[in-house]
Design an enzyme around this catalytic site. Sequence first.
Site, mmCIF file in Angstrom:
data_model
loop_
_atom_site.group_PDB
_atom_site.id
_atom_site.type_symbol
_atom_site.label_atom_id
_atom_site.label_comp_id
_atom_site.label_asym_id
_atom_site.label_seq_id
_atom_site.Cartn_x
_atom_site.Cartn_y
_atom_site.Cartn_z
ATOM 1 C CD GLU A 116 -2.842 5.385 7.011
ATOM 2 O OE1 GLU A 116 -2.867 5.517 5.769
ATOM 3 O OE2 GLU A 116 -1.876 4.876 7.621
ATOM 4 C CG ASN A 169 -1.665 1.240 1.463
ATOM 5 O OD1 ASN A 169 -1.799 2.062 0.550
ATOM 6 N ND2 ASN A 169 -2.185 1.418 2.670
ATOM 7 C CD1 TRP A 170 3.296 0.888 -2.797
ATOM 8 C CD2 TRP A 170 3.362 1.945 -4.763
ATOM 9 N NE1 TRP A 170 3.908 0.048 -3.700
ATOM 10 C CE2 TRP A 170 3.973 0.671 -4.923
ATOM 11 C CE3 TRP A 170 3.300 2.792 -5.891
ATOM 12 C CZ2 TRP A 170 4.499 0.224 -6.137
ATOM 13 C CZ3 TRP A 170 3.821 2.339 -7.102
ATOM 14 C CH2 TRP A 170 4.407 1.076 -7.212
ATOM 15 C CE LYS A 171 0.175 3.370 4.841
ATOM 16 N NZ LYS A 171 0.163 3.507 6.283
ATOM 17 C CB SER A 208 5.477 -1.914 12.041
ATOM 18 O OG SER A 208 5.005 -0.598 12.303
ATOM 19 N N GLY A 215 2.892 -1.176 4.361
ATOM 20 C CA GLY A 215 2.864 0.255 4.042
ATOM 21 C C GLY A 215 4.266 0.758 3.775
ATOM 22 N N GLY A 216 4.900 1.338 4.796
ATOM 23 C CA GLY A 216 6.202 1.990 4.656
ATOM 24 C C GLY A 216 7.244 1.177 3.892
ATOM 25 C CD GLU A 245 -3.336 -2.910 7.580
ATOM 26 O OE1 GLU A 245 -2.272 -3.188 7.037
ATOM 27 O OE2 GLU A 245 -3.905 -1.802 7.436
ATOM 28 C CG HIS A 279 -5.713 1.714 5.423
ATOM 29 N ND1 HIS A 279 -5.264 2.644 6.333
ATOM 30 C CD2 HIS A 279 -4.668 0.868 5.200
ATOM 31 C CE1 HIS A 279 -4.007 2.370 6.645
ATOM 32 N NE2 HIS A 279 -3.625 1.302 5.978
ATOM 33 N N GLY A 288 2.494 2.040 10.858
ATOM 34 C CA GLY A 288 3.393 3.188 10.698
ATOM 35 C C GLY A 288 4.125 3.578 11.969
HETATM 36 C C1 PEP Z 1 -0.721 -0.028 6.278
HETATM 37 O O1 PEP Z 1 -0.884 1.162 6.162
HETATM 38 O O2 PEP Z 1 -1.572 -0.819 5.836
HETATM 39 C C2 PEP Z 1 0.481 -0.489 6.964
HETATM 40 C C3 PEP Z 1 0.509 -1.721 7.381
HETATM 41 O O3 PEP Z 1 1.484 0.427 7.136
HETATM 42 P P1 PEP Z 1 2.970 0.155 7.748
HETATM 43 O O4 PEP Z 1 3.478 -1.097 7.099
HETATM 44 O O5 PEP Z 1 3.754 1.350 7.373
HETATM 45 O O6 PEP Z 1 2.796 -0.007 9.222
#
Ligand code: PEP
Length: 255
Positions: free
Chosen positions: A99, A12-14, A215, A236-237, A169, A97, A175
């Site tokens: 967010e 997920n590149w957000k 993470s 994500g990151g 999640e 999600h 994050g």
């Molecule tokens: C996400 O936003 O779905 C996620 C898991 O982010 P991160 O890996 O950065 O915690």
Amino acid sequence: MDHLKKPVIAGNWKMNKTIAEARELALNIVNGWTETGATLILIPPFTAIQEVRRTVNGTEIYVGAQNVFWEDQGAFTGEISPLQLKEAGCGFVVIGHSERRQYFGETDETVGKKVLAALNHNLRPIVCIGETLEEREAGQTLSKITSQLENSLLTLSENDFQKIILAYEPIWAIGTGKNATPAQAEEVQAYIRNLITRKYGKEVADYAIILYGGSVKPANAFSLIKEKDVDGFLVGGASLEAESFLAIAREALRA
Ligand code: PEP
């Protein structure tokens, strides 16, 4: 019903990457991925979907979107429809999600509507569920998961439910650099599979894809994927660099 190969690794590149940057990242992933036996899904921002789709053409890497509205068209300024995502080359879409729930007011009800709209257009939803830190500390994790599932997913027909990918999640892990321990992830994901068994039976539950997200990094991917009910990751990151995304996918495959 096509079953995706497990493990499933979705990035997920957000709200990151210009079109040019997205092309470069997708190309590096395509060039670096010579393995078989896993499903990779790249989830760029809307503006880069078509470009990423072109870049992965001819490979087994899929493309998804980060959100969708439930109407096909009309006066809904700023929204994007399932038809438009299909046309741009998406096979998947992230729905609910944390967010989106936190900053844009999404609820289990809107998540449910989006899931149905996506399914009607043959887009496979990746539905995110998970608890806040306060809920975990108050011992409410499993009841939060139950209500999120019951309110937006467990009303689906068996046929529809089989097209869904679930992503557990925990919000406190997203994050933050603080992933759930393998045991914490497994406790919740085994619980989710059990709910699916009770509603749809063992065969559907065995095939169900339950990702962990929060993470995930190359260094923790192996210990998390070794858990029985962790079928892959929503990243994500660490999905913003080809090297770390591919390293996670290889670790997942190694298990
Ligand atoms: C996400 O936003 O779905 C996620 C898991 O982010 P991160 O890996 O950065 O915690």
